[in-house]
Enzyme design. Structure first.
Site, PDB file in Angstrom:
ATOM      1  N   ALA A  38       0.815  -1.208   0.000  1.00 53.49           N
ATOM      2  CA  ALA A  38       0.000   0.000   0.000  1.00 53.49           C
ATOM      3  C   ALA A  38       0.851   1.261   0.000  1.00 53.49           C
ATOM      4  O   ALA A  38       0.471   2.266  -0.571  1.00 53.49           O
ATOM      5  CB  ALA A  38      -0.928  -0.008   1.213  1.00 53.49           C
ATOM      6  N   ASP A  82      -5.668  -3.233   7.064  1.00 50.42           N
ATOM      7  CA  ASP A  82      -6.437  -3.828   5.968  1.00 50.42           C
ATOM      8  C   ASP A  82      -7.587  -4.699   6.466  1.00 50.42           C
ATOM      9  O   ASP A  82      -8.309  -5.277   5.673  1.00 50.42           O
ATOM     10  CB  ASP A  82      -5.524  -4.664   5.068  1.00 50.42           C
TER      11      ASP A  82
END
Length: 119
Positions: free
Chosen positions: A3, A118
Site C-alpha cells: 500500500a 487492511d
C-alpha cells in the site's frame, strides 16, 4: 506491491537468500507519509512471529543526509502473495491451513495491541 510502496523480489548476495525489497514511496513528502513509514518500520522491527513477514534489514542508497529521501525495507520473501493465493484452486484442507496461519498471525498482532489496517 504494498500500500505504501512497490515490492520486488531480489537475491541478497551477503546472506545468500531470496528476499523481498519494498521501496517506500516518498515517505517524507508530508507528515502523514512520514508517520506511516515510521510506524511500518517500527512495527516490523518489533513484531516477531512465524506467520508474520519479518524485517531483515532497511537501507537508503543516499550517502548524504541532505539527499536522504528513499527508504528500502528488506523482508522475508514469500512464495506467493495473497492475491495469487486467492486465485489458486486450493482444496478445503489447504485453504483451512492458510486461513489458520493468517489468523495466528492476526491473533499475535492483536495480543500486542496492533490492528492491521487492511482488516
Amino acid at each position: 506491491s504494498g500500500a505504501q510502496g512497490i515490492v520486488c523480489a531480489a537475491f541478497d548476495s551477503v546472506t545468500q537468500q531470496n528476499v523481498a525489497i519494498k521501496k517506500l514511496s516518498r515517505p517524507f513528502q508530508n507528515v502523514t507519509h512520514a508517520k506511516r513509514a515510521y510506524r511500518e518500520f517500527k512495527l516490523m522491527k518489533l513484531v516477531s512471529h512465524k506467520n508474520i513477514i519479518g524485517l531483515l534489514n532497511a537501507f537508503t542508497p543516499q550517502k548524504k543526509l541532505e539527499e536522504f529521501q528513499d527508504v528500502y525495507l528488506v523482508m522475508e520473501l514469500m512464495d506467493a502473495n495473497l492475491c495469487q493465493v486467492i486465485q489458486m484452486d486450493l482444496d478445503h484442507e489447504r485453504m483451512s491451513y492458510l486461513l489458520y496461519q493468517m489468523l495466528c498471525g492476526i491473533k499475535h498482532l492483536h495480543l500486542a495491541g496492533i490492528i492491521h489496517r487492511d482488516l
